[in-house]
Design an enzyme around this catalytic site. Structure first.
Site, mmCIF file in Angstrom:
data_model
loop_
_atom_site.group_PDB
_atom_site.id
_atom_site.type_symbol
_atom_site.label_atom_id
_atom_site.label_comp_id
_atom_site.label_asym_id
_atom_site.label_seq_id
_atom_site.Cartn_x
_atom_site.Cartn_y
_atom_site.Cartn_z
ATOM 1 N N ASP A 28 0.844 -1.194 0.000
ATOM 2 C CA ASP A 28 0.000 0.000 0.000
ATOM 3 C C ASP A 28 0.880 1.244 0.000
ATOM 4 O O ASP A 28 1.889 1.313 0.709
ATOM 5 C CB ASP A 28 -0.917 -0.014 1.232
ATOM 6 C CG ASP A 28 -2.071 0.949 1.105
ATOM 7 O OD1 ASP A 28 -3.225 0.492 0.994
ATOM 8 O OD2 ASP A 28 -1.831 2.179 1.106
ATOM 9 N N ILE A 29 0.479 2.237 -0.776
ATOM 10 C CA ILE A 29 1.279 3.459 -0.914
ATOM 11 C C ILE A 29 1.225 4.311 0.367
ATOM 12 O O ILE A 29 2.107 5.144 0.600
ATOM 13 C CB ILE A 29 0.781 4.270 -2.140
ATOM 14 C CG1 ILE A 29 1.858 5.171 -2.689
ATOM 15 C CG2 ILE A 29 -0.495 5.042 -1.830
ATOM 16 C CD1 ILE A 29 1.550 5.734 -4.063
ATOM 17 N N ASN A 84 -12.886 -3.189 2.751
ATOM 18 C CA ASN A 84 -13.772 -2.040 2.902
ATOM 19 C C ASN A 84 -14.775 -2.037 1.756
ATOM 20 O O ASN A 84 -14.398 -2.245 0.599
ATOM 21 C CB ASN A 84 -12.963 -0.738 2.896
ATOM 22 C CG ASN A 84 -12.114 -0.588 4.146
ATOM 23 O OD1 ASN A 84 -12.532 -0.921 5.244
ATOM 24 N ND2 ASN A 84 -10.885 -0.099 3.967
ATOM 25 N N GLN A 91 -14.224 2.998 1.547
ATOM 26 C CA GLN A 91 -13.616 2.464 0.312
ATOM 27 C C GLN A 91 -13.332 3.609 -0.650
ATOM 28 O O GLN A 91 -14.223 4.409 -0.949
ATOM 29 C CB GLN A 91 -14.551 1.444 -0.354
ATOM 30 C CG GLN A 91 -13.916 0.822 -1.601
ATOM 31 C CD GLN A 91 -14.822 -0.196 -2.300
ATOM 32 O OE1 GLN A 91 -15.953 -0.430 -1.877
ATOM 33 N NE2 GLN A 91 -14.313 -0.788 -3.364
ATOM 34 N N HIS A 97 -10.630 -5.231 -3.070
ATOM 35 C CA HIS A 97 -9.289 -5.554 -2.581
ATOM 36 C C HIS A 97 -9.347 -5.982 -1.134
ATOM 37 O O HIS A 97 -10.180 -5.522 -0.359
ATOM 38 C CB HIS A 97 -8.339 -4.365 -2.751
ATOM 39 C CG HIS A 97 -8.877 -3.061 -2.238
ATOM 40 N ND1 HIS A 97 -9.791 -2.310 -2.949
ATOM 41 C CD2 HIS A 97 -8.629 -2.371 -1.097
ATOM 42 C CE1 HIS A 97 -10.084 -1.220 -2.264
ATOM 43 N NE2 HIS A 97 -9.401 -1.240 -1.127
ATOM 44 N N HIS A 99 -7.130 -5.844 2.241
ATOM 45 C CA HIS A 99 -5.960 -5.289 2.927
ATOM 46 C C HIS A 99 -5.387 -6.391 3.826
ATOM 47 O O HIS A 99 -6.138 -7.083 4.530
ATOM 48 C CB HIS A 99 -6.357 -4.125 3.838
ATOM 49 C CG HIS A 99 -6.875 -2.915 3.128
ATOM 50 N ND1 HIS A 99 -6.081 -1.828 2.826
ATOM 51 C CD2 HIS A 99 -8.114 -2.612 2.678
ATOM 52 C CE1 HIS A 99 -6.822 -0.908 2.221
ATOM 53 N NE2 HIS A 99 -8.058 -1.352 2.117
HETATM 54 P P1 5GP Z 1 -9.676 1.456 0.433
HETATM 55 O O1 5GP Z 1 -9.681 2.742 1.215
HETATM 56 O O2 5GP Z 1 -10.401 1.600 -0.884
HETATM 57 O O3 5GP Z 1 -10.113 0.250 1.203
HETATM 58 O O4 5GP Z 1 -8.158 1.158 0.115
HETATM 59 C C1 5GP Z 1 -7.487 1.661 -0.976
HETATM 60 C C2 5GP Z 1 -6.026 1.590 -0.622
HETATM 61 O O5 5GP Z 1 -5.282 1.752 -1.804
HETATM 62 C C3 5GP Z 1 -5.579 2.670 0.355
HETATM 63 O O6 5GP Z 1 -5.024 2.054 1.499
HETATM 64 C C4 5GP Z 1 -4.561 3.480 -0.443
HETATM 65 O O7 5GP Z 1 -3.464 3.907 0.336
HETATM 66 C C5 5GP Z 1 -4.125 2.495 -1.508
HETATM 67 N N1 5GP Z 1 -3.714 3.118 -2.758
HETATM 68 C C6 5GP Z 1 -4.377 4.096 -3.420
HETATM 69 N N2 5GP Z 1 -3.716 4.431 -4.548
HETATM 70 C C7 5GP Z 1 -2.616 3.640 -4.579
HETATM 71 C C8 5GP Z 1 -1.542 3.523 -5.516
HETATM 72 O O8 5GP Z 1 -1.453 4.211 -6.530
HETATM 73 N N3 5GP Z 1 -0.580 2.599 -5.223
HETATM 74 C C9 5GP Z 1 -0.641 1.818 -4.110
HETATM 75 N N4 5GP Z 1 0.355 0.945 -3.934
HETATM 76 N N5 5GP Z 1 -1.638 1.895 -3.225
HETATM 77 C C10 5GP Z 1 -2.612 2.811 -3.449
#
Ligand code: 5GP
Length: 111
Positions: A28-29, A84, A91, A97, A99
């Site tokens: 994760d970034i 999420n 989300q 996805h 985590h």
């Molecule tokens: P969500 O909030 O949708 O459950 O999780 C999305 C996740 O994707 C977040 O933890 C966010 O940091 C990660 N993320 C978003 N954009 C990128 C990206 O360009 N590269 C990587 N490696 N992770 C990302």
């Protein structure tokens, strides 16, 4: 197209830790734990709210990959998996996805 599809297509870089025909796992970034991996299916499914019986195999596969990645990254003291779904869960990327979080004691309940 989502950012995760661009990662699958290698249009943007990611620190990939696992890949097979059905799935991809990368760091994760914006990590929320010392180890924070995102595991995605290569098939585009927007969220858990969109899954059907046709997705059973790939969804189960994501958890098997989570276990394999946890082992590879030596999360020997435990870890958490999170999916999420939708606005209330926060989300932000609309490509389903899992985590995988570990490397420290994680609080419960989540915020
Ligand atoms: P969500 O909030 O949708 O459950 O999780 C999305 C996740 O994707 C977040 O933890 C966010 O940091 C990660 N993320 C978003 N954009 C990128 C990206 O360009 N590269 C990587 N490696 N992770 C990302």
């Amino acid at each position: 197209m989502t950012i995760f599809k661009r990662i699958i297509n290698r249009e943007i870089p990611a620190d990939i830790v696992y890949e097979d025909d059905l799935s991809l796992a990368f760091r994760d970034i914006n990590p929320q734990a010392p180890t924070h991996i995102v595991i995605i299916p290569k098939r585009e499914i927007p969220s858990l709210a969109d899954v059907t019986a046709a997705d059973e195999q790939v969804l189960g596969h994501l958890l098997v990959v989570a276990r394999q990645v946890a082992e590879k990254l030596s999360l020997t003291n435990g870890y958490r998996t999170v999916i999420n779904c939708g606005p209330d869960a926060g989300q932000t990327v609309h490509h389903i996805h899992v985590h995988l979080l570990g490397g420290r004691a994680l609080g419960w309940p989540p915020g």
